[in-house]
Motif scaffolding. Structure first.
Motif, PDB file in Angstrom:
ATOM      1  N   GLY A 248       0.810  -1.224   0.000  1.00 30.79           N
ATOM      2  CA  GLY A 248       0.000   0.000   0.000  1.00 30.79           C
ATOM      3  C   GLY A 248       0.836   1.264   0.000  1.00 30.79           C
ATOM      4  N   ILE A 249       1.852   1.320  -0.851  1.00 33.14           N
ATOM      5  CA  ILE A 249       2.794   2.446  -0.826  1.00 33.14           C
ATOM      6  C   ILE A 249       2.136   3.773  -1.176  1.00 33.14           C
ATOM      7  N   PHE A 250       1.026   3.747  -1.933  1.00 28.51           N
ATOM      8  CA  PHE A 250       0.380   5.002  -2.300  1.00 28.51           C
ATOM      9  C   PHE A 250      -0.466   5.576  -1.152  1.00 28.51           C
ATOM     10  N   LYS A 251      -0.604   4.833  -0.078  1.00 28.32           N
ATOM     11  CA  LYS A 251      -1.337   5.326   1.079  1.00 28.32           C
ATOM     12  C   LYS A 251      -0.415   6.057   2.044  1.00 28.32           C
ATOM     13  N   ARG A 252       0.859   5.970   1.838  1.00 25.25           N
ATOM     14  CA  ARG A 252       1.827   6.596   2.726  1.00 25.25           C
ATOM     15  C   ARG A 252       2.080   8.042   2.321  1.00 25.25           C
ATOM     16  N   LYS A 253       2.661   8.792   3.236  1.00 27.15           N
ATOM     17  CA  LYS A 253       2.924  10.214   3.004  1.00 27.15           C
ATOM     18  C   LYS A 253       4.198  10.390   2.185  1.00 27.15           C
ATOM     19  N   LEU A 254       4.118  10.027   0.929  1.00 26.82           N
ATOM     20  CA  LEU A 254       5.262  10.125   0.032  1.00 26.82           C
ATOM     21  C   LEU A 254       4.909  11.039  -1.144  1.00 26.82           C
ATOM     22  N   THR A 255       5.911  11.657  -1.728  1.00 28.35           N
ATOM     23  CA  THR A 255       5.663  12.578  -2.844  1.00 28.35           C
ATOM     24  C   THR A 255       6.123  12.037  -4.188  1.00 28.35           C
ATOM     25  N   SER A 256       7.087  11.123  -4.184  1.00 29.68           N
ATOM     26  CA  SER A 256       7.552  10.596  -5.469  1.00 29.68           C
ATOM     27  C   SER A 256       8.246   9.255  -5.302  1.00 29.68           C
ATOM     28  N   PHE A 257       8.183   8.484  -6.398  1.00 30.01           N
ATOM     29  CA  PHE A 257       8.914   7.222  -6.504  1.00 30.01           C
ATOM     30  C   PHE A 257       9.750   7.291  -7.781  1.00 30.01           C
ATOM     31  N   ASP A 258      11.055   7.108  -7.619  1.00 33.90           N
ATOM     32  CA  ASP A 258      11.941   7.100  -8.778  1.00 33.90           C
ATOM     33  C   ASP A 258      12.340   5.657  -9.049  1.00 33.90           C
ATOM     34  N   VAL A 259      11.783   5.080 -10.115  1.00 28.83           N
ATOM     35  CA  VAL A 259      12.061   3.673 -10.439  1.00 28.83           C
ATOM     36  C   VAL A 259      12.901   3.553 -11.710  1.00 28.83           C
ATOM     37  N   ARG A 260      13.743   4.544 -11.930  1.00 30.86           N
ATOM     38  CA  ARG A 260      14.575   4.526 -13.134  1.00 30.86           C
ATOM     39  C   ARG A 260      15.798   3.619 -12.986  1.00 30.86           C
ATOM     40  N   TYR A 261      16.023   3.139 -11.796  1.00 33.71           N
ATOM     41  CA  TYR A 261      17.197   2.312 -11.548  1.00 33.71           C
ATOM     42  C   TYR A 261      16.785   0.860 -11.375  1.00 33.71           C
ATOM     43  N   LYS A 262      17.666  -0.045 -11.743  1.00 42.99           N
ATOM     44  CA  LYS A 262      17.317  -1.452 -11.843  1.00 42.99           C
ATOM     45  C   LYS A 262      17.033  -2.096 -10.490  1.00 42.99           C
ATOM     46  N   ASN A 263      17.872  -1.850  -9.504  1.00 46.47           N
ATOM     47  CA  ASN A 263      17.784  -2.594  -8.248  1.00 46.47           C
ATOM     48  C   ASN A 263      17.391  -1.731  -7.050  1.00 46.47           C
ATOM     49  N   ARG A 264      16.860  -0.554  -7.281  1.00 46.47           N
ATOM     50  CA  ARG A 264      16.467   0.280  -6.147  1.00 46.47           C
ATOM     51  C   ARG A 264      15.374   1.246  -6.562  1.00 46.47           C
ATOM     52  N   ILE A 265      14.653   1.722  -5.535  1.00 45.32           N
ATOM     53  CA  ILE A 265      13.621   2.736  -5.727  1.00 45.32           C
ATOM     54  C   ILE A 265      13.927   3.892  -4.792  1.00 45.32           C
ATOM     55  N   ILE A 266      14.008   5.079  -5.335  1.00 45.60           N
ATOM     56  CA  ILE A 266      14.271   6.272  -4.531  1.00 45.60           C
ATOM     57  C   ILE A 266      12.939   6.917  -4.187  1.00 45.60           C
ATOM     58  N   VAL A 267      12.709   7.152  -2.901  1.00 48.78           N
ATOM     59  CA  VAL A 267      11.444   7.672  -2.425  1.00 48.78           C
ATOM     60  C   VAL A 267      11.652   9.037  -1.770  1.00 48.78           C
ATOM     61  N   ASP A 268      10.748   9.969  -2.058  1.00 48.52           N
ATOM     62  CA  ASP A 268      10.752  11.276  -1.400  1.00 48.52           C
ATOM     63  C   ASP A 268       9.567  11.348  -0.448  1.00 48.52           C
ATOM     64  N   ILE A 269       9.828  11.838   0.777  1.00 46.00           N
ATOM     65  CA  ILE A 269       8.786  11.948   1.796  1.00 46.00           C
ATOM     66  C   ILE A 269       8.143  13.323   1.716  1.00 46.00           C
ATOM     67  N   ASP A 270       6.865  13.365   2.053  1.00 47.19           N
ATOM     68  CA  ASP A 270       6.118  14.625   2.108  1.00 47.19           C
ATOM     69  C   ASP A 270       6.850  15.596   3.026  1.00 47.19           C
ATOM     70  N   LYS A 271       7.038  16.841   2.576  1.00 45.26           N
ATOM     71  CA  LYS A 271       7.803  17.841   3.314  1.00 45.26           C
ATOM     72  C   LYS A 271       7.201  18.125   4.686  1.00 45.26           C
ATOM     73  N   SER A 272       5.886  18.187   4.747  1.00 48.28           N
ATOM     74  CA  SER A 272       5.235  18.475   6.028  1.00 48.28           C
ATOM     75  C   SER A 272       5.483  17.360   7.029  1.00 48.28           C
ATOM     76  N   VAL A 273       5.479  16.125   6.573  1.00 49.06           N
ATOM     77  CA  VAL A 273       5.764  14.989   7.454  1.00 49.06           C
ATOM     78  C   VAL A 273       7.222  15.010   7.888  1.00 49.06           C
ATOM     79  N   GLU A 274       8.103  15.364   6.957  1.00 46.42           N
ATOM     80  CA  GLU A 274       9.541  15.419   7.282  1.00 46.42           C
ATOM     81  C   GLU A 274       9.816  16.489   8.326  1.00 46.42           C
ATOM     82  N   ASP A 275       9.170  17.661   8.218  1.00 49.92           N
ATOM     83  CA  ASP A 275       9.350  18.739   9.198  1.00 49.92           C
ATOM     84  C   ASP A 275       8.865  18.313  10.572  1.00 49.92           C
TER      85      ASP A 275
END
Length: 280
Positions: A248-275
């Protein structure tokens, strides 16, 4: 003493041997054949043209008589036109009053109608008693709106941009941006259709640098961004869809998923949650 044998002429010495005579004869025959063939074709062409003109005159007379005796176009019945106006259809048909229904060129009418902006294909038929022209239209199905140079263009299922001044979608629709985006829409739609849950949540698709897609989910202005790779982007999208089903990754407070790389996914967290996490 001269003998009788010495007085005889040697006929072998008087013979002439035209070594290349057969070549000239062959060339002459070929040239003569080509001349005769050319004249024959010209005569046939002239004859056929004369016959064609006379035949056309005869058929026009037949069409006129048939129209005078009631075989004229009474009405044009159109089905399937939602965005194509009846006025545009009448202009494309270009039928004259009391035109013989027998003389209507069905293929020409069909071709003229298919030149209209919204028409994808059509079928034109005759109907007798009553004498009507039946037109069945399949219009272009709009699958996305392309935002380009300050204007919005509808794009059909084949990725064709429909050139119209004003277009208002009947329902929420996918928004495209980026040069060349419409040309790659069909492939993108095929990939999105592999997961029904996520398909309806994709609100916009950005074609980046004319080579890859960024997908925006849920909200055009501040939705979750999924950055797909240039190659094998279908596999990358399916990886995201699988993670969403399992975690359920789309239910989490995330802003982006970068799946351009073969063996990893880079995730950005919502700025308000990070603060909020930093304040703790």
């Amino acid at each position: 003493m001269v003998t009788a044998t010495d007085n005889k002429l040697n006929l072998q010495d008087l013979r002439v041997y035209p070594v290349h005579e057969w070549v000239y004869r062959l060339v002459g025959v070929v040239v003569a054949f080509l001349i005769i063939l050319s004249l024959s074709l010209t005569a046939v062409t002239v004859r056929d043209n004369v016959i064609s003109v006379q035949f056309d005159k005869l058929m026009q007379a037949v069409y006129k008589i048939s129209a005078d005796y009631g075989l004229y176009v009474e009405d044009v019945i159109v089905e399937g036109n939602h965005r194509t106006s009846y006025e545009d259809l009448i202009q494309a048909l270009n039928l004259s009053e009391n035109e013989s229904i027998l003389g209507v060129d069905i293929e020409k009418l069909q071709s003229q109608i298919e030149q209209l902006t919204w028409v994808r294909s059509c079928v034109v038929k005759r109907s007798f008693f009553p004498n009507n022209i039946l037109v069945n239209i399949q219009e272009r199905e709009v699958k996305a709106i392309w935002q380009y140079e300050g204007r919005y263009y509808p794009v059909d299922t084949e990725g064709n941009v429909i050139e119209v001044e004003d277009y208002e979608p009947d329902a929420p629709i996918l928004i495209l941006t980026g040069d060349g985006a419409p040309h790659h829409l069909t492939e993108l739609l095929d990939v999105l259709a592999t997961d029904e849950e996520l398909e309806g949540r994709v609100k916009a698709a950005v074609y980046v640098s004319n080579r890859r897609w960024n997908l925006i989910f849920d909200n055009v202005n501040n939705g979750i961004v999924v950055k797909l790779p240039e190659k094998k982007f279908a596999e990358a999208y399916q990886k995201i869809a699988l993670l969403n089903k399992r975690q359920g990754i789309f239910k989490r407070k995330l802003t982006s998923f970068d799946v351009r790389y073969k063996n990893r996914i880079i995730v950005d967290i919502d700025k308000s949650v990070e603060d909020l996490m930093l304040k703790r």
